[in-house]
Design a protein around this motif. Structure first.
Motif, short mmCIF file in Angstrom:
data_model
loop_
_atom_site.label_atom_id
_atom_site.label_comp_id
_atom_site.label_asym_id
_atom_site.label_seq_id
_atom_site.Cartn_x
_atom_site.Cartn_y
_atom_site.Cartn_z
N ILE A 1 -17.06 -2.58 -20.91
CA ILE A 1 -16.19 -2.05 -21.96
C ILE A 1 -14.83 -2.74 -21.92
N SER A 2 -14.73 -3.78 -21.12
CA SER A 2 -13.45 -4.46 -21.07
C SER A 2 -13.64 -5.91 -21.49
N GLY A 3 -12.53 -6.52 -21.89
CA GLY A 3 -12.59 -7.91 -22.29
C GLY A 3 -12.05 -8.79 -21.19
N ASP A 4 -12.30 -10.07 -21.32
CA ASP A 4 -11.72 -10.99 -20.36
C ASP A 4 -10.42 -11.51 -20.93
N LYS B 1 11.11 20.45 3.76
CA LYS B 1 10.89 19.65 4.97
C LYS B 1 11.73 18.39 4.85
N PRO B 2 12.29 17.95 5.96
CA PRO B 2 13.08 16.73 5.87
C PRO B 2 12.19 15.53 5.57
N ALA B 3 12.68 14.64 4.75
CA ALA B 3 11.97 13.40 4.45
C ALA B 3 12.92 12.25 4.72
N ASP B 4 12.33 11.15 5.16
CA ASP B 4 13.15 10.01 5.54
C ASP B 4 13.25 9.03 4.37
N TRP B 5 14.40 9.08 3.70
CA TRP B 5 14.60 8.20 2.53
C TRP B 5 15.26 6.92 2.99
N LYS B 6 14.63 5.78 2.70
CA LYS B 6 15.18 4.51 3.15
C LYS B 6 15.48 3.61 1.96
N PHE B 7 16.75 3.27 1.83
CA PHE B 7 17.09 2.23 0.85
C PHE B 7 16.91 0.88 1.52
N GLN B 8 16.15 0.02 0.90
CA GLN B 8 15.85 -1.27 1.54
C GLN B 8 16.38 -2.42 0.71
N ALA B 9 16.83 -3.42 1.40
CA ALA B 9 17.34 -4.59 0.70
C ALA B 9 16.19 -5.37 0.08
N LYS B 10 15.11 -5.46 0.82
CA LYS B 10 14.02 -6.28 0.28
C LYS B 10 13.15 -5.43 -0.66
N ALA B 11 12.68 -6.10 -1.68
CA ALA B 11 11.93 -5.41 -2.72
C ALA B 11 10.54 -5.03 -2.22
N THR B 12 10.06 -3.90 -2.69
CA THR B 12 8.68 -3.51 -2.40
C THR B 12 7.75 -4.50 -3.08
N LYS B 13 6.67 -4.87 -2.39
CA LYS B 13 5.72 -5.80 -3.01
C LYS B 13 4.61 -5.02 -3.70
N TRP B 14 4.24 -5.51 -4.86
CA TRP B 14 3.22 -4.84 -5.66
C TRP B 14 2.11 -5.80 -6.03
N HIS B 15 0.90 -5.26 -6.11
CA HIS B 15 -0.20 -6.01 -6.71
C HIS B 15 -0.28 -5.61 -8.18
N GLN B 16 -0.45 -6.63 -9.00
CA GLN B 16 -0.52 -6.36 -10.44
C GLN B 16 -1.96 -6.46 -10.90
N LEU B 17 -2.46 -5.40 -11.54
CA LEU B 17 -3.85 -5.35 -11.97
C LEU B 17 -3.89 -5.34 -13.49
N GLU B 18 -4.72 -6.17 -14.06
CA GLU B 18 -4.77 -6.26 -15.53
C GLU B 18 -6.17 -5.99 -16.06
N ALA B 19 -6.24 -5.18 -17.08
CA ALA B 19 -7.52 -4.93 -17.73
C ALA B 19 -7.31 -4.88 -19.24
N LEU B 20 -8.29 -5.37 -19.96
CA LEU B 20 -8.28 -5.26 -21.43
C LEU B 20 -9.47 -4.39 -21.81
N VAL C 1 -4.43 -2.63 -23.71
CA VAL C 1 -4.06 -3.48 -22.59
C VAL C 1 -3.52 -2.61 -21.47
N SER C 2 -4.10 -2.79 -20.31
CA SER C 2 -3.69 -1.98 -19.17
C SER C 2 -3.10 -2.88 -18.10
N ARG C 3 -1.93 -2.50 -17.62
CA ARG C 3 -1.35 -3.22 -16.48
C ARG C 3 -0.90 -2.19 -15.47
N THR C 4 -1.42 -2.32 -14.29
CA THR C 4 -1.20 -1.30 -13.26
C THR C 4 -0.64 -1.98 -12.02
#
Lengths: 582, 463
Positions: A226-229, B176-195, B304-307
């Motif tokens: 159901i998805s395209g490339d 409950k206490p939570a440990d909040w951390k501000f970080q200089a380096k950016a969080t890395k993400w994987h980008q997922l694409e679907a149509l 178009v889905s980008r996650t």
């Protein structure tokens, strides 16, 4: 280079029954420059009414089995090259000539506008094929919605989607998947996908024997994409919209059942395999389309869902897929079946494509646990089959019914009932009847109903004999039976010629009762010089589980000598007669 | 052990910038939550309420109006003044804009005290979160439901100290206490694409009482959502085990690319996703159902889905995020569409075609991040509309060229009217008088035909 030619022995055997001066077509599978001819069809001369021809017949074959050549039986006019016109799978179609006198065969490949004779024709059997090829049974249910009978358009549309790669395949046994992928680097063979290794070394181990009458196919299921490339920038598509159309119409909704076969070489690559399976789906959908078209033409009936069913007519070395409208009776499919008989050169006296004839598969939830044709697991030796002996055995399939089955304790009295059940199972599996196997109680009730027994016979543990078996068969199946009697066990052997004739012409299992015991006779071997007789016996007194090696090794199904029969007992045999019909 | 929360340094700056000596600022914490860890992508100030008869449309209305209102009133002077349903509504709108796998994780509050030290403040915040939770959970297709702990981040504008707590609102649990951390380096993400390609026909039976379009669209949403939920996710052409890490997949993808020496694709590191519906025969129902129908709705087009999933995510997390994204995106469009309808098209001629064009998706990258958020544009709207809602809802100033507006196209209505020789007449049923949100519904019937379609397109162009 000219291809190698192999012909399945079943083809040659079937040709013996074809009358002279007939033309036809050949179908086979091509792999690695070897053409293996699996089957043939006959050109129908009275083709006017027939709704099937040789190109359509190809749709009934498993994918990879293609129209590959021309057949001439006896003397026929050779029209070159027109006669090859429908053969587009190969540039070198096969021309095969067969003459009944001295069973002569000649084969030619049509190469560069010339017929080149093939000198080396290998005749192979079905087991040879099974070592190299495997059936893949691909199934899936596709939701289908049609408007105002535009079913054919909708089917064409889904066929288009399938061809364009919008499907995936799942092999549940190894949880493997194949998709339409351009990733050729990762291409692996079917053998690797299914983790099949050469079993050459241990193929003769008897304990591993598989029951016959059940076809082995690798199950696969359809996934719909159901998805395209990802597309290049300029091919961006429009966002989802909803088109609301207001007008009165009739919708038709169903789940289309795809159930299709491919005959695939084990070494085929996954990329090729994908293409083959797509082709198998297309063949299935075309058959389904034809079935819908047929129904739409005769508009008086409501539309039934076409259901694909697989068959393997006796004597054939391959499977055939046929699509019938769901719920059609054998009578309603008669016209179609007649045409199939004709085009495949089958006789018109026995059914081959009724529902009951449908092939049973392993791992199929519908397959019953009761063993089919256990006798085929017996390894025969010189005592049974040699040049001096005439051997005839049961034709087709039966089920081994015996004591204690269906959670019913009939130990000590139910043997004749079980033998009767085995006979009825034969009539079921040969397609003659669709009645379920009757229970002991139902058999007793039947005998009461026809006035043979008093009403207190029902639910009793009284024995029945061959006469009663005959009555029940006549009453439930509407068939006739013949009876043979022998006043002693010795005399049973003297009836060998009658039994030989029975198995040759009727081929049904025979029930024999004598003394307190009933047995089923499945075959006979008669030495024409010494007069020695051996009987193939199926013993209903077995109380164990459906374990084939035990049944064979302990002789519950096996060849017995004349001493098997008690000298002082009187024997009656019930020989069911096969109806003449298709 | 409490939760650990990772956020980028720029968000610290943002938080500090909201500090004012005598008022409170509330907003939403947005990110991805995995077990006891949270990855924050954004903090979004809740825009001040605009008055009593506010409806959601006005939230997005012209800036000048909004500015006028904020200038005079609506400061939050005390924690007890926080408008709960307003924040909850904000959370709903923000959720629509998030990629699958991301949620509103909690709320932040900037004010001149340590808010979590005061019991009545805590009660108030818990009630804000509960309202938000209730609001999101009643809309299951938005996939914004947060059954886990919520975060409360507090910046004391006087001391400039921040504290973070987590709370389970269902169990009425303690902070409950939570440990909040501000970080200089950016969080890395994987980008997922679907149509995702849609082409499905939905039937409207003739013998049923006519339902509202909204109800019909809700049924369609349910049906599509079920399909997406049941689908099989194929990552880069393969079915992966749920425990596989995405790191492994994208690494092997890179290796492949390098070995191919394919330079031009190197900047693109998104992972390609395909979806398949299994069609094993579950029921052997061989009925052919014939139903007299009065209408049909065909859902067609490409979503178009980008996650984005965090660096250490496994395949199972990715699968869930992708499905969420598709369902959330479709739900957002359809909701926005039925909300924008002014009248139901009743009493129209027997035979007609109506094209419903829900808004299409555009993507906007967060500053200094590859993570994109979504906005939805109705036909005729341009990227400036997206910038507006971004500013209103997420407190983000983005340049117009950062809006990826061409991932999905506007449909060409004439394509949908050329069916079956039906003569076509189009009418714009629904042009919002304010002109902000235009929904074009074309009704086709027996008369003058395509000429008018062309006319309508010209009219549309003029707007």
């Amino acid at each position: 280079m000219a291809p190698q030619l192999r012909i399945l022995s079943n083809v040659i055997e079937r040709l013996k029954n074809i009358k002279d001066d007939v033309t036809g077509h050949l179908y086979g599978v091509m792999y690695n420059n070897t053409l293996t001819v699996l089957t043939f069809s006959i050109n129908l001369t009275d083709n006017v009414e027939a709704n099937i021809n040789h190109t359509m017949l190809q749709l009934h074959m498993s994918a990879e089995v293609y129209l590959c050549g021309i057949l001439h039986v006896g003397q026929c006019e050779e029209k070159l090259p027109e006669m090859f016109q429908d053969i587009d799978i190969t540039d070198n179609p096969l021309f095969f000539k067969y003459t009944h006198d001295n069973l002569k065969t000649q084969a030619y490949f049509y190469i560069h506008l010339k017929l080149e004779p093939v000198n080396d024709i290998k005749i192979i059997n079905e087991n040879d094929i099974r070592r190299e090829f495997i059936y893949i049974r691909l199934r899936g249910s596709l939701p289908l919605i049609a408007q105002n009978d535009n079913i054919i358009e909708v089917l064409e549309e889904s066929k288009k989607n399938i061809v364009s790669g919008k499907v995936g395949i799942h092999f549940p046994s190894k949880n493997a998947f194949i998709f339409n992928s351009e990733n050729i680097e990762k291409d692996i063979s079917l053998r690797e996908i299914l983790n099949i290794f050469d079993s050459e070394g241990n193929k003769n181990i008897k304990k591993d024997v598989k029951p016959t009458g059940i076809e082995d196919a690798v199950n696969a299921y359809i996934l719909l994409k159901i998805s395209g490339d990802r597309l290049p920038e300029e091919n961006v598509k429009y966002a989802p919209v909803l088109q609301y159309i207001k007008r009165p119409f009739n919708s038709l909704e169903c789940n289309l059942f795809i159930d299709t076969l491919s005959l695939v070489n084990l070494n085929v690559s996954s990329a090729d395999l994908y293409g083959i399976l797509v082709e198998s789906m297309c063949r299935n959908i075309k058959l389904i389309e034809k079935c819908f078209e047929y129904q739409l033409q005769k508009s008086e009936t409501s539309i039934k869902l076409p259901l694909p069913i697989h068959f393997k007519p006796q004597g054939f070395g391959h499977l055939i897929t046929v699509v019938y409208p769901s719920g059609y009776s054998d009578k309603e499919t008669m016209e179609y079946r007649e045409n199939l008989h004709k085009i495949l050169g089958l006789n018109m006296t026995r059914p081959y494509f009724r529902y009951g004839n449908a092939v049973k598969f392993y791992n199929d939830s519908q397959t019953e646990s009761i063993l089919i044709n256990p006798h085929e697991a017996i390894s025969t030796n010189d005592d049974i089959i040699n040049g001096n002996r005439r051997v005839q055995i049961v034709q087709g399939l039966y089920m081994y019914h015996h004591y204690m089955q269906d959670n019913f304790d009939d130990n000590g009295w139910g043997c004749a009932y079980r033998s009767l059940q085995t006979i009825i199972s034969w009539f079921r599996l040969q397609g003659y009847t669709e009645i379920p196997i009757p229970s002991h109680r139902l058999i007793q009730k039947c005998l009461v109903d026809i006035g043979d027994k008093p009403s207190n016979f029902v639910n009793s543990k009284q024995w029945i004999g061959s006469t009663e078996v005959g009555f029940v068969l006549e009453s439930l199946l509407d068939i006739s039976v013949k009876v043979l009697c022998a006043s002693t066990g010795e005399e049973v052997s003297s009836l060998a010629p009658n039994l030989l004739h029975h198995f040759q012409t009727q081929g049904t299992p025979v029930m024999i009762g004598g003394g307190v015991l009933a047995h089923t006779i499945l075959g006979i071997s008669y030495d024409q010089i010494t007069g020695d007789v051996k009987f193939l016996i199926l013993d209903p007194h077995y109380t164990g589980s459906e374990h084939l090696p035990t049944i064979i090794n302990k002789g519950w199904c096996g060849w017995k000598s004349k001493d098997f029969w008690k000298k002082d007992a009187f024997y009656n045999m019930c020989l069911p007669q096969r109806p003449v019909c298709i | 052990m409490g939760r650990t929360v990772y956020a980028e340094e720029r968000l610290h700056n943002y938080l500090t910038s909201l500090a004012k000596p005598d008022e409170y600022t509330i907003g939403l914490i947005v990110g991805q939550s995995v077990g006891q860890r949270d990855y924050i992508v954004h903090l979004a100030k809740t825009p001040p309420p605009l008055g009593k008869n506010v409806v959601e449309e006005t939230l997005l209305s012209s800036t000048t109006e909004a500015e006028q209102n904020t200038a005079v009133e609506n400061h939050i002077r005390a924690v007890k003044d926080i408008p709960e349903s307003w924040v909850a509504d904000h959370a709903k709108h923000v959720t629509r804009m998030l990629p699958g796998g991301m949620r509103v994780l909690g709320t932040f509050i900037v004010g001149p005290e340590d808010i979590t030290n005061n019991n009545s403040n805590v009660q108030k915040l818990r009630s804000v979160l509960a309202t938000m939770q209730k609001n999101l959970s009643c809309n299951k297709y938005l996939c914004g439901d947060n059954n886990e702990e919520h975060l409360i981040l507090n910046l004391n504008s006087v001391t400039q100290k921040y504290t973070c707590k987590s709370v389970e609102i269902h169990t009425n649990g303690i902070l409950k206490p939570a440990d909040w951390k501000f970080q200089a380096k950016a969080t890395k993400w994987h980008q997922l694409e679907a149509l995702v390609d849609f082409d499905r026909l939905f039937l409207i039976a003739a013998n049923k009482d006519p339902e509202t379009l909204k109800k019909q669209l809700q049924d369609i949403l349910k049906s599509v959502s079920d399909i997406i939920e049941s689908s099989l996710i194929v990552i880069e052409g393969e079915v992966r085990s749920p425990d596989d890490t995405l790191e492994l997949i994208s690494k092997s993808k890179k290796d492949e690319k390098n070995s191919k020496n394919n330079e031009k694709n190197n900047n693109d590191q998104s992972i390609q996703i395909n979806l398949y519906i299994p069609c094993e025969e579950k029921n052997m129902n061989s009925d052919v159902k014939i139903t007299p129908c009065s209408a049909s709705i065909r859902l067609v087009g490409q979503l178009v889905s980008r996650t984005f999933v965090h660096q250490k995510a496994n395949v199972e997390e990715a699968n869930i995020a992708i499905k969420q994204d598709i369902i959330r995106s479709l739900a957002s469009r359809l909701e926005m569409h039925w909300d924008s309808l002014i009248e139901e098209e009743n009493g129209s001629p027997e035979e007609n075609i109506t094209l419903h064009e829900p808004p299409r998706r555009v993507l906007i990258a967060l500053p200094e991040s590859k993570v994109t958020l979504s906005d939805y544009l109705f036909p005729g709207e341009g990227p400036q509309e997206a910038l507006l809602s971004l500013q209103e809802l997420l407190d983000l100033e983005v340049q117009e060229n950062n809006v990826q507006k061409d991932i999905e196209l506007e449909a060409d209505p004439s394509e949908f009217y050329s069916q079956n020789k039906i003569n076509v007449k189009t009418t714009d049923l629904n042009i919002d008088s304010s002109g902000n949100r235009q929904t074009k519904i074309y009704i086709a019937s027996f008369s003058i035909a395509i000429l008018i379609v062309i006319l309508a397109i010209i009219i549309q162009k003029l707007y």
